[in-house]
Design an enzyme around this catalytic site. Structure first.
Site, PDB file in Angstrom:
ATOM      1  N   ARG A  33      77.361  35.281  42.581  1.00  0.00           N
ATOM      2  CA  ARG A  33      76.019  35.401  41.663  1.00  0.00           C
ATOM      3  C   ARG A  33      75.263  37.464  42.151  1.00  0.00           C
ATOM      4  O   ARG A  33      74.288  37.802  41.556  1.00  0.00           O
ATOM      5  CB  ARG A  33      74.653  35.075  42.165  1.00  0.00           C
ATOM      6  CG  ARG A  33      74.167  33.280  41.480  1.00  0.00           C
ATOM      7  CD  ARG A  33      73.407  33.241  42.074  1.00  0.00           C
ATOM      8  NE  ARG A  33      72.268  32.803  42.825  1.00  0.00           N
ATOM      9  CZ  ARG A  33      71.364  32.598  43.116  1.00  0.00           C
ATOM     10  NH1 ARG A  33      70.864  31.826  42.389  1.00  0.00           N
ATOM     11  NH2 ARG A  33      70.716  32.903  44.598  1.00  0.00           N
ATOM     12  N   GLY A 317      48.058  34.199  24.233  1.00  0.00           N
ATOM     13  CA  GLY A 317      47.932  32.808  24.097  1.00  0.00           C
ATOM     14  C   GLY A 317      48.435  31.799  25.751  1.00  0.00           C
ATOM     15  O   GLY A 317      48.269  31.475  25.147  1.00  0.00           O
ATOM     16  N   CYS A 322      44.569  31.808  29.672  1.00  0.00           N
ATOM     17  CA  CYS A 322      44.230  31.451  28.604  1.00  0.00           C
ATOM     18  C   CYS A 322      43.858  30.278  27.516  1.00  0.00           C
ATOM     19  O   CYS A 322      44.155  29.226  27.877  1.00  0.00           O
ATOM     20  CB  CYS A 322      45.451  32.426  27.897  1.00  0.00           C
ATOM     21  SG  CYS A 322      44.803  32.902  26.338  1.00  0.00           S
ATOM     22  N   THR A 324      42.688  31.456  24.195  1.00  0.00           N
ATOM     23  CA  THR A 324      43.140  31.901  23.326  1.00  0.00           C
ATOM     24  C   THR A 324      43.152  31.217  22.261  1.00  0.00           C
ATOM     25  O   THR A 324      42.022  30.586  21.127  1.00  0.00           O
ATOM     26  CB  THR A 324      43.097  33.356  22.939  1.00  0.00           C
ATOM     27  OG1 THR A 324      43.325  34.615  23.596  1.00  0.00           O
ATOM     28  CG2 THR A 324      43.989  33.920  21.688  1.00  0.00           C
ATOM     29  N   GLY A 357      52.850  32.409  30.985  1.00  0.00           N
ATOM     30  CA  GLY A 357      52.944  31.457  30.273  1.00  0.00           C
ATOM     31  C   GLY A 357      54.897  31.071  31.263  1.00  0.00           C
ATOM     32  O   GLY A 357      55.055  29.799  31.546  1.00  0.00           O
ATOM     33  N   ARG A 420      24.389  45.775  34.662  1.00  0.00           N
ATOM     34  CA  ARG A 420      23.783  44.505  33.305  1.00  0.00           C
ATOM     35  C   ARG A 420      23.336  42.997  33.806  1.00  0.00           C
ATOM     36  O   ARG A 420      23.872  42.370  34.800  1.00  0.00           O
ATOM     37  CB  ARG A 420      24.773  44.515  32.652  1.00  0.00           C
ATOM     38  CG  ARG A 420      24.814  45.846  31.426  1.00  0.00           C
ATOM     39  CD  ARG A 420      26.331  45.508  30.075  1.00  0.00           C
ATOM     40  NE  ARG A 420      27.663  45.562  30.675  1.00  0.00           N
ATOM     41  CZ  ARG A 420      28.241  44.230  30.678  1.00  0.00           C
ATOM     42  NH1 ARG A 420      27.636  43.389  29.987  1.00  0.00           N
ATOM     43  NH2 ARG A 420      29.456  44.283  31.329  1.00  0.00           N
TER      44      ARG A 420
HETATM   45  P1  IMP Z   1      50.066  33.773  33.309  1.00  0.00           P
HETATM   46  O1  IMP Z   1      51.238  34.304  33.911  1.00  0.00           O
HETATM   47  O2  IMP Z   1      50.204  31.966  32.829  1.00  0.00           O
HETATM   48  O3  IMP Z   1      49.203  33.691  35.166  1.00  0.00           O
HETATM   49  O4  IMP Z   1      49.773  34.684  32.466  1.00  0.00           O
HETATM   50  C1  IMP Z   1      49.141  36.070  32.935  1.00  0.00           C
HETATM   51  C2  IMP Z   1      48.734  36.659  31.804  1.00  0.00           C
HETATM   52  O5  IMP Z   1      47.868  36.155  30.702  1.00  0.00           O
HETATM   53  C3  IMP Z   1      47.890  38.111  31.954  1.00  0.00           C
HETATM   54  O6  IMP Z   1      49.286  38.939  31.750  1.00  0.00           O
HETATM   55  C4  IMP Z   1      47.358  38.379  30.400  1.00  0.00           C
HETATM   56  O7  IMP Z   1      48.339  39.062  29.165  1.00  0.00           O
HETATM   57  C5  IMP Z   1      46.723  36.838  29.890  1.00  0.00           C
HETATM   58  N1  IMP Z   1      45.175  36.788  30.552  1.00  0.00           N
HETATM   59  C6  IMP Z   1      44.600  37.122  31.695  1.00  0.00           C
HETATM   60  N2  IMP Z   1      43.209  37.031  31.236  1.00  0.00           N
HETATM   61  C7  IMP Z   1      43.335  36.258  30.527  1.00  0.00           C
HETATM   62  C8  IMP Z   1      42.172  36.062  29.428  1.00  0.00           C
HETATM   63  O8  IMP Z   1      40.805  35.978  29.426  1.00  0.00           O
HETATM   64  N3  IMP Z   1      42.596  35.505  28.254  1.00  0.00           N
HETATM   65  C9  IMP Z   1      43.914  35.393  27.648  1.00  0.00           C
HETATM   66  N4  IMP Z   1      44.736  36.056  28.510  1.00  0.00           N
HETATM   67  C10 IMP Z   1      44.961  36.597  29.743  1.00  0.00           C
END
Ligand code: IMP
Length: 495
Positions: A33, A317, A322, A324, A357, A420
């Site tokens: 590897r 998403g 996330c 979204t 993801g 704020r």
């Molecule tokens: P993870 O590696 O699965 O935790 O995904 C990380 C990614 O989630 C980040 O690099 C962003 O693109 C995305 N992300 C970070 N904060 C948010 C959020 O509040 N809503 C949606 N996506 C997010």
């Protein structure tokens, strides 16, 4: 139903993600590897030894994460949830973490006292900040008289002048060669048993640079580190698309950022396209590499590349924190998004980052095989020692927080910083992120090495020597829910 939706019904595309597929093993010529290369492009011009990028989240990447990532051959993107001055200070800390020729080494007057020298050593407020001061003649002097280290002052009186305890210039190993190579500097240090080499202007005793043993050791031990032309660690920084973000971009470029990431939730928008175009045409920022995102379609890739993007960030998403897709009902399953964007971007020679993801090193292999040039990690790095944030104890276990940048928690912190009212955040924000905790994992470097080891295996299973070959050869098989269950770790007691 609208006419457009009705027309699409019979040919609705299917979106797949990492858990829907596996890489089909193929005959492999790889005997070890170690012989597999993971070199890749982050942007048109920036190459990395490992295809891993730390996410610009405030629970993932500040300067400590960025330093550790670049030392291992990846890169960190500094988050923008702070003032411009704070983000620029982080860039500068990464740039000062190591270099070959230190441009503005810390100096001290020969008439200064030991007490003043102690303050200068502790300049950065932590041990190891500065281990050597160049002794010069006068307040702004560049004429080198000698060097002094904390060891030289061990038995000095508090009021003693530095000149009494320094090693004078005549006894130092010095160089007049600004093009000195790493090997030459190492040889000179070995020959003269020196830990520091001042580089002087030819024929004078005027200071140009300082070379330190500790930098040479770092450069030698991490040959795969991500470095700029001055052998300083590479670092990226995120910006948004609001009116004052251009000023942030200029300040970050001035502070030394190697790449800017225009990062908004819906990157296929006029706002993002306009910001990319402005960055690539304004003389103050045109020379810096620009990554834009986040996107999920080939059309978005085409539009941002036409505006001048040098790299693209793909993922709408899929992030672990996330929501979204639940809130807005929009997004594309990540494997399909990566494939669609890679097809468009690679036609123009622009690399893409698969962002969000990733749960395992197997997901990294799948993302890269599907066309991603790098992957961005949030959750998987949030529990490392280098990630910002305090350690909490939850259910008897040490944890660290991870939070979505579009969630309540991050936006409440931002409101507090900008003075704020909290009520406005609750009244106006429709959060697209949540917050959670992840187990503490210890230092970042061994975690990265495990992930890269998994990717090397994945490349080998595709019968490839490197990422380009993997992308050309990879064949995926779709799997059922039973296939996915079979893929997980098995509880032997139940067999
Ligand atoms: P993870 O590696 O699965 O935790 O995904 C990380 C990614 O989630 C980040 O690099 C962003 O693109 C995305 N992300 C970070 N904060 C948010 C959020 O509040 N809503 C949606 N996506 C997010």
């Amino acid at each position: 139903m609208s006419a457009a939706a009705l027309q699409q019904l019979p040919t609705l595309p299917q979106g797949l993600t990492y858990d829907d597929v596996l890489l089909i093993p193929q005959r492999s010529p790889i005997r070890s590897r170690k012989s597999v290369s993971t070199k890749t492009q982050l942007t048109r011009r920036i190459q990395l030894h490992i295809p891993i990028v730390a996410s610009n989240m405030d629970t993932v990447c500040e300067d400590k994460t960025a330093v550790a990532m670049a030392r291992e051959g990846g890169i960190g993107i500094l988050h923008r949830f702070c003032s411009v001055a704070e983000q620029c200070a982080m860039v500068q800390r990464v740039k000062r973490a190591q270099s070959f020729l230190i441009e503005q080494p810390r100096t001290i007057r020969a008439t200064a006292t030991k007490t003043e020298a102690d303050e200068a050593f502790a300049w950065r407020g932590r041990k190891g900040g500065v281990q050597c001061l160049v002794v010069v003649d006068g307040e702004r002097g560049r004429r080198v008289l000698g060097l002094v280290t904390p060891g030289d002052l061990t038995f000095a009186g508090d009021g003693d002048a530095i000149a009494l305890h320094m090693t004078p210039l005549a006894q130092l190993a010095v160089s007049y060669d600004v093009d000195l190579s790493l090997a030459q500097a190492r040889a000179l240090m070995q020959e003269r048993r020196a830990k520091h080499i001042p580089v002087l202007k030819r024929g004078t005793d005027e200071l140009r640079y300082l070379i330190t043993l500790s930098d040479i050791v770092k450069l030698t031990h991490n040959p795969a580190a991500s470095l700029d032309a001055k052998k300083r660690l590479l670092v990226g920084a995120a910006i948004g698309v609001k009116a004052d973000d251009f000023a942030r971009a200029r300040a970050l470029v001035e502070a030394g950022a190697d790449v800017l990431v225009v990062d908004i939730a819906h990157g296929h928008s006029d706002l993002c396209i306009d910001m990319v175009r402005r960055l690539k045409t304004d003389p103050a920022t045109a020379s810096v590499e620009v990554i834009a995102g986040n996107i999920a379609t080939g059309e978005a890739a085409e539009d941002l590349i036409a505006a001048g993007a040098d790299g693209l960030k793909v993922g709408v998403g899929p992030g672990s924190i996330c929501i979204t897709r639940l809130v807005a009902g929009a997004g594309v399953p990540q494997l399909s998004a990566v494939m669609d964007c890679a097809r468009a971007a690679h036609r123009h020679g622009v690399p893409i980052i698969a962002d969000g993801g990733v749960k395992t090193s197997g997901d990294i292999s799948k993302a890269i095989a599907a066309g991603a040039d790098t992957v961005m990690l949030g959750n998987m790095l949030a529990g490392t020692d280098e990630a910002p944030g305090r350690v909490l104890v939850k259910d008897g276990k040490k944890q660290k927080m991870v939070r979505g940048m579009a969630g309540y928690d991050a936006n409440l912190s931002k409101a507090a910083r900008e003075q704020r009212r909290e009520e406005d955040v609750f009244a106006e924000l429709v959060p697209e992120g949540v917050e959670g905790t992840v187990p503490c994992k210890g230092p970042l470097a061994p975690i990265l090495r495990q992930l890269v080891g998994g990717l090397r295996s994945g490349i080998s299973y595709c019968g490839a020597h490197n990422i380009a070959e993997m992308q050309a050869r990879a064949r995926f098989v779709r799997m059922s829910g039973a296939g996915l269950r079979e893929s997980g770790s098995h509880d032997i007691s139940k067999l």
